[in-house]
Design a protein around this motif. Structure first.
Motif, short mmCIF file in Angstrom:
data_model
loop_
_atom_site.label_atom_id
_atom_site.label_comp_id
_atom_site.label_asym_id
_atom_site.label_seq_id
_atom_site.Cartn_x
_atom_site.Cartn_y
_atom_site.Cartn_z
N MET A 200 0.84 -1.17 0.00
CA MET A 200 0.00 0.00 0.00
C MET A 200 0.88 1.24 0.00
O MET A 200 1.78 1.36 0.83
N THR A 201 0.62 2.15 -0.88
CA THR A 201 1.46 3.35 -0.95
C THR A 201 1.00 4.35 0.09
O THR A 201 -0.09 4.25 0.67
N ILE A 202 1.85 5.34 0.30
CA ILE A 202 1.53 6.37 1.29
C ILE A 202 0.30 7.15 0.86
O ILE A 202 -0.54 7.53 1.69
N GLN A 203 0.14 7.37 -0.44
CA GLN A 203 -1.02 8.11 -0.95
C GLN A 203 -2.31 7.36 -0.62
O GLN A 203 -3.29 7.97 -0.20
N ASN A 204 -2.31 6.04 -0.78
CA ASN A 204 -3.50 5.24 -0.46
C ASN A 204 -3.80 5.29 1.04
O ASN A 204 -4.95 5.36 1.44
N LYS A 205 -2.76 5.24 1.85
CA LYS A 205 -2.96 5.32 3.30
C LYS A 205 -3.55 6.65 3.70
O LYS A 205 -4.41 6.73 4.58
N ARG A 206 -3.11 7.73 3.07
CA ARG A 206 -3.65 9.06 3.37
C ARG A 206 -5.11 9.16 2.97
O ARG A 206 -5.93 9.74 3.69
N ILE A 207 -5.45 8.60 1.84
CA ILE A 207 -6.84 8.63 1.39
C ILE A 207 -7.73 7.85 2.36
O ILE A 207 -8.79 8.32 2.76
N ILE A 208 -7.29 6.66 2.74
CA ILE A 208 -8.08 5.84 3.68
C ILE A 208 -8.21 6.55 5.03
O ILE A 208 -9.28 6.57 5.63
N ALA A 209 -7.13 7.16 5.52
CA ALA A 209 -7.18 7.87 6.78
C ALA A 209 -8.14 9.06 6.70
O ALA A 209 -8.89 9.33 7.63
N SER A 210 -8.14 9.76 5.57
CA SER A 210 -9.05 10.90 5.40
C SER A 210 -10.50 10.43 5.38
O SER A 210 -11.37 11.06 5.99
N ILE A 211 -10.77 9.36 4.68
CA ILE A 211 -12.14 8.83 4.63
C ILE A 211 -12.60 8.40 6.01
O ILE A 211 -13.72 8.70 6.43
N LEU A 212 -11.75 7.71 6.75
CA LEU A 212 -12.12 7.28 8.10
C LEU A 212 -12.35 8.47 9.02
O LEU A 212 -13.27 8.47 9.83
N PHE A 213 -11.54 9.50 8.89
CA PHE A 213 -11.71 10.69 9.71
C PHE A 213 -13.07 11.34 9.44
O PHE A 213 -13.79 11.73 10.36
N VAL A 214 -13.44 11.45 8.17
CA VAL A 214 -14.73 12.06 7.81
C VAL A 214 -15.87 11.20 8.33
O VAL A 214 -16.85 11.71 8.89
N LEU A 215 -15.78 9.89 8.19
CA LEU A 215 -16.85 9.01 8.67
C LEU A 215 -17.00 9.07 10.18
O LEU A 215 -18.11 9.10 10.71
N ILE A 216 -15.89 9.10 10.90
CA ILE A 216 -15.95 9.20 12.36
C ILE A 216 -16.55 10.54 12.77
O ILE A 216 -17.31 10.62 13.73
N SER A 217 -16.23 11.60 12.03
CA SER A 217 -16.80 12.91 12.33
C SER A 217 -18.32 12.89 12.18
O SER A 217 -19.04 13.47 12.99
N PHE A 218 -18.82 12.22 11.13
CA PHE A 218 -20.26 12.12 10.95
C PHE A 218 -20.92 11.34 12.07
O PHE A 218 -21.98 11.70 12.56
N VAL A 219 -20.28 10.28 12.51
CA VAL A 219 -20.85 9.46 13.58
C VAL A 219 -20.91 10.28 14.88
O VAL A 219 -21.90 10.26 15.59
N CYS A 220 -19.86 11.01 15.17
CA CYS A 220 -19.84 11.80 16.40
C CYS A 220 -20.86 12.93 16.34
O CYS A 220 -21.48 13.27 17.35
#
Length: 69
Positions: free
Chosen positions: A1-21
């Motif tokens: 997994m490249t660093i770019q893919n990890k950043r994208i996944i981390a950004s998506i998870l951050f947005v989803l967690i923000s919506f849940v909270c």
């Protein structure tokens, strides 16, 4: 997994967690608003803090200047 893919996944998870909270509702009603608190006075401790900050800053600058020479 490249660093770019990890950043994208981390950004998506951050947005989803923000919506849940943000979507969670409090379980009890908030208490009715009371009277606002009185204004807090500025006392002598603020002046002591400013004096300490100035002393500390000047000391750090002098030590840094002494180390550079």
């Amino acid at each position: 997994m490249t660093i770019q893919n990890k950043r994208i996944i981390a950004s998506i998870l951050f947005v989803l967690i923000s919506f849940v909270c943000a979507s969670q509702m409090p379980s009890v009603e908030p208490p009715p608003p009371g009277t606002p608190p009185p204004g807090l006075p500025i006392d002598e401790y603020v002046l002591i803090g400013i004096a300490f900050a100035l002393f500390y800053g000047v000391r750090k600058l002098l030590l840094q200047k002494a180390n550079n020479n």
